[in-house]
Write a protein that holds these residues in place. Sequence first.
Motif, PDB file in Angstrom:
ATOM      1  N   GLN A 115       6.677  13.582   9.661  1.00 13.43           N
ATOM      2  CA  GLN A 115       6.358  12.924  11.633  1.00 13.43           C
ATOM      3  C   GLN A 115       5.469  13.541  12.249  1.00 13.43           C
ATOM      4  N   GLY A 116       4.957  13.442  13.416  1.00  6.58           N
ATOM      5  CA  GLY A 116       3.436  13.660  14.275  1.00  6.58           C
ATOM      6  C   GLY A 116       2.609  13.214  14.139  1.00  6.58           C
ATOM      7  N   ASP A 117       3.077  12.654  12.428  1.00  3.25           N
ATOM      8  CA  ASP A 117       1.544  11.967  12.300  1.00  3.25           C
ATOM      9  C   ASP A 117       0.272  10.389  12.745  1.00  3.25           C
ATOM     10  N   ASN A 118       1.167  10.350  14.171  1.00  2.14           N
ATOM     11  CA  ASN A 118       0.481   9.065  15.276  1.00  2.14           C
ATOM     12  C   ASN A 118       0.277   8.417  14.354  1.00  2.14           C
ATOM     13  N   LYS A 119       0.660   7.879  13.412  1.00  2.00           N
ATOM     14  CA  LYS A 119       0.836   6.428  12.583  1.00  2.00           C
ATOM     15  C   LYS A 119       2.080   5.365  13.289  1.00  2.00           C
ATOM     16  N   GLU A 120       2.030   4.382  13.121  1.00  2.00           N
ATOM     17  CA  GLU A 120       3.239   3.125  13.323  1.00  2.00           C
ATOM     18  C   GLU A 120       3.783   3.544  11.787  1.00  2.00           C
ATOM     19  N   HIS A 121       5.233   3.588  12.455  1.00  2.00           N
ATOM     20  CA  HIS A 121       6.162   3.710  11.229  1.00  2.00           C
ATOM     21  C   HIS A 121       6.978   1.962  11.190  1.00  2.00           C
ATOM     22  N   HIS A 150       9.214  -1.097  15.028  1.00  2.00           N
ATOM     23  CA  HIS A 150       8.877  -2.523  15.109  1.00  2.00           C
ATOM     24  C   HIS A 150       9.885  -2.340  13.425  1.00  2.00           C
ATOM     25  N   GLY A 151      11.265  -3.089  12.805  1.00  2.00           N
ATOM     26  CA  GLY A 151      12.501  -3.663  12.054  1.00  2.00           C
ATOM     27  C   GLY A 151      11.870  -4.653  11.011  1.00  2.00           C
ATOM     28  N   PHE A 152      11.974  -4.614  10.057  1.00  2.00           N
ATOM     29  CA  PHE A 152      12.128  -6.399   9.629  1.00  2.00           C
ATOM     30  C   PHE A 152      13.079  -6.579   8.264  1.00  2.00           C
ATOM     31  N   ILE A 153      13.261  -7.162   8.864  1.00  2.00           N
ATOM     32  CA  ILE A 153      14.937  -8.430   7.635  1.00  2.00           C
ATOM     33  C   ILE A 153      13.707  -9.481   6.640  1.00  2.00           C
ATOM     34  N   TYR A 154      13.528  -8.775   5.544  1.00  2.00           N
ATOM     35  CA  TYR A 154      13.320  -9.800   4.979  1.00  2.00           C
ATOM     36  C   TYR A 154      14.506 -10.621   3.618  1.00  2.00           C
ATOM     37  N   ILE A 155      14.864 -11.813   4.206  1.00  3.31           N
ATOM     38  CA  ILE A 155      16.103 -11.788   3.507  1.00  3.31           C
ATOM     39  C   ILE A 155      15.899 -13.752   2.439  1.00  3.31           C
ATOM     40  N   ARG A 156      16.253 -14.033   1.597  1.00  2.00           N
ATOM     41  CA  ARG A 156      16.222 -14.982   0.423  1.00  2.00           C
ATOM     42  C   ARG A 156      16.120 -16.116   1.210  1.00  2.00           C
ATOM     43  N   GLY A 157      14.699 -17.386   1.002  1.00  2.00           N
ATOM     44  CA  GLY A 157      15.499 -18.377   1.731  1.00  2.00           C
ATOM     45  C   GLY A 157      15.605 -19.211   1.726  1.00  2.00           C
ATOM     46  N   GLU A 158      17.175 -19.323   0.644  1.00  2.00           N
ATOM     47  CA  GLU A 158      18.146 -20.068  -0.084  1.00  2.00           C
ATOM     48  C   GLU A 158      18.973 -20.258   0.284  1.00  2.00           C
ATOM     49  N   PRO A 212       6.508   4.369  -0.049  1.00  2.65           N
ATOM     50  CA  PRO A 212       6.771   3.716   1.116  1.00  2.65           C
ATOM     51  C   PRO A 212       6.873   4.217   2.118  1.00  2.65           C
ATOM     52  N   ALA A 213       7.320   5.928   2.003  1.00  2.00           N
ATOM     53  CA  ALA A 213       7.217   7.134   2.108  1.00  2.00           C
ATOM     54  C   ALA A 213       6.242   7.376   3.233  1.00  2.00           C
ATOM     55  N   ILE A 214       4.939   6.907   2.423  1.00  2.00           N
ATOM     56  CA  ILE A 214       3.421   7.595   2.986  1.00  2.00           C
ATOM     57  C   ILE A 214       2.992   5.988   2.922  1.00  2.00           C
ATOM     58  N   ALA A 215       2.898   5.003   2.521  1.00  2.00           N
ATOM     59  CA  ALA A 215       2.012   4.371   2.921  1.00  2.00           C
ATOM     60  C   ALA A 215       2.755   3.191   2.036  1.00  2.00           C
ATOM     61  N   GLY A 216       3.300   2.643   3.255  1.00  2.00           N
ATOM     62  CA  GLY A 216       4.031   1.482   2.717  1.00  2.00           C
ATOM     63  C   GLY A 216       3.713  -0.081   3.053  1.00  2.00           C
ATOM     64  N   LEU A 217       4.615  -0.304   4.031  1.00  2.00           N
ATOM     65  CA  LEU A 217       4.063  -1.720   5.118  1.00  2.00           C
ATOM     66  C   LEU A 217       2.867  -1.651   5.965  1.00  2.00           C
ATOM     67  N   TYR A 218       1.739  -2.437   5.347  1.00  2.00           N
ATOM     68  CA  TYR A 218       0.042  -2.130   5.919  1.00  2.00           C
ATOM     69  C   TYR A 218      -0.032  -0.642   6.123  1.00  2.00           C
ATOM     70  N   ALA A 219       0.220  -0.200   5.057  1.00  2.00           N
ATOM     71  CA  ALA A 219      -0.473   1.525   4.186  1.00  2.00           C
ATOM     72  C   ALA A 219       0.070   2.408   5.451  1.00  2.00           C
ATOM     73  N   ARG A 220       1.680   2.064   6.044  1.00  2.00           N
ATOM     74  CA  ARG A 220       2.500   2.894   7.241  1.00  2.00           C
ATOM     75  C   ARG A 220       3.753   3.990   7.018  1.00  2.00           C
ATOM     76  N   PRO A 221       4.068   4.471   6.653  1.00  2.00           N
ATOM     77  CA  PRO A 221       5.120   5.492   6.515  1.00  2.00           C
ATOM     78  C   PRO A 221       6.821   4.418   6.201  1.00  2.00           C
ATOM     79  N   THR A 222       7.119   3.819   5.715  1.00  2.00           N
ATOM     80  CA  THR A 222       7.702   2.657   5.891  1.00  2.00           C
ATOM     81  C   THR A 222       9.109   3.089   4.855  1.00  2.00           C
TER      82      THR A 222
END
Length: 427
Positions: free
Chosen positions: A71-77, A119-127, A189-199
């Motif tokens: 927290q308080g890292d001024n990064k996008e989560h 921002h949240g993302f839901i990654y779902i199976r294409g089938e 991922p909590a440190i460097a996840g999606l786009y190298a941001r906390p995830t």
Amino acid sequence: MTKLAPVLSAHWDEKDSFTIEAYTRHGGYKASAKALAMDPDAVIQLVKDSGLRGRGGAGFPTGMKWGFIPQGDNKEHYLVVNADESEPGTCKDTPLMMANPHVLIEGCIIACHAIRAKHGFIYIRGEVTHVVRRLNQAIEDAYKSGHLGNGIDLVLHVGAGAYICGEETALLDSLEGFRGQPRLRPPFPAIAGLYARPTVVNNVESIASVPAIIANGAEWYQKYGTEKSKGMTLYSLSGHVNNPGQFEAPLGITLREILDMAGGVRTGHKLKFWTPGGSSTPLFTDEHLDTPLDYEGVAAAGSMLGTKALQIFDETTCVVRAVLRWTEFYKHESCGKCTPCREGTWWLVQILRDLENGSGSEEDLAKLLDLCDNIMGRSFCALGDGATSPITSSIKYFRDEYIAHVTGKGCPFDPVASTLFSSAGAR
């Protein structure tokens, strides 16, 4: 039926259960309104106090995972929901999203607020096209109703059907547009996840469980389950049973109890073996019918609770053939990044095929176990480990059946081979 605890599945039998009208009719989106009025850290603490553990397989405490975000890292989560349900035998997230997509969306809103993500993302199976359409409609309705878009946005990302993308770091690579392959950790991922941001990466059921906890409190949730495995969960029962389906019950229920509610093993047959958490978990037999289906109970008995995919096989099933089919699946789905998994699963399939068709030898069993030992703990992700589980456990419990394939020169469950096998006096 009193052993069930329907919360996520409480209204699945209603014809309009998937609509925003039905969801709000049953108190939907009140929990997110309550959470948004709370301090984010208080939301994380409430989830920690509830004892909710990840429902994707590993059972890691959800609140603790959220708390790892700096927290308080001024990064996008970012919040990422793993809806890439691919484990053979697992069928809980798909019906949940089909019957009640808004509980997942509300859970995403609460989780984003807690970890301070916009921002949240839901990654779902294409089938699962039908589920994709339903979720897209639900997200659109949530935007129209003002639940999304006020500082929190949600995107549904459709994958291309790779089993490996169920592994959280391979999922993140795929989400970024790269080939889905596991990353070396650390960094996590909590440190460097999606786009190298906390995830934070959570399973569908994990996130969907949060609104009820916020609405009813941690003490209410702790009334269900066992001392270390709190709450209720969805058990997927499939295979040779009279009434397969999803059973939402407190953690700690036994397969015997679930089978009783499902009408038992198919009429005229008896249980031979089963999986407690999908095909990547060590097999159980009828000796384990009274094993508590919680994280500690299943682990103590020598397997993993995993995704609670209870696949039931009766005495007509050839365990060697079943294990071969699973191993062929893991060989096909290996991403090829690491040598133990890429090469090891190929060799496992070759040996199992020889054993299944009767051209193998007893020495092949030792070779199989040696290969599994060289794969276990040496692959980039858990796919390699999972591929070995049904092999080692089936040899442990059904070694005689493997030997019967060797001495009988074929599968004793095959009509032609069975006749030859019997006439040879080896059965």
